[in-house]
Design a protein around this motif. Sequence first.
Motif: not given
Length: 143
Positions: A95-103, A113-119, A121-128
């Motif tokens: 959907a155009g929102t890749p992970t950005c684990d480098e943050v 888990a992974h880090w993502i950003r919403n459109p 630019g707010v960082v979200h922890l994608l937590n399993g």
Amino acid sequence: MSDQSNVRFAGGVNIAMKIPKADYEDTVRFYRDTLGLPVTDHPATGAPSVARTCSVEFGPVTLWLDRVDAYSRSDLWLELRTSDVPAAAAHLAGAGTPTCDEVEPFEDTDAQAHWIRNPAGVVHLLNGRPTDAAADAAADAAP
């Protein structure tokens, strides 16, 4: 391989406020002394960017106040829960929102888990890793 068609998300119970060093003590005092909320100091995390952290009992969520010496302004990070991190990451990337684990590196190298950003630019922890029964029930009940 995970089935992306069954990916579900729910808001998590953690919010992290990344705070510049110059504003950190005043911010902690605001939550602890001005608002009277319970504040607990914690050892610094394994993330090299976080110099100090404490948690605030902020109603049904935990507000983490992280001192980040290299920041010049505050930033707010949110937690997003899912039961299948690989499928969720693939769904988001599609959907155009890749992970950005480098943050921020994960302390636990086996993190689900992974880090993502919403459109915006707010960082979200994608937590399993489920840690809250209410959030997990909401994730299971989500359409």
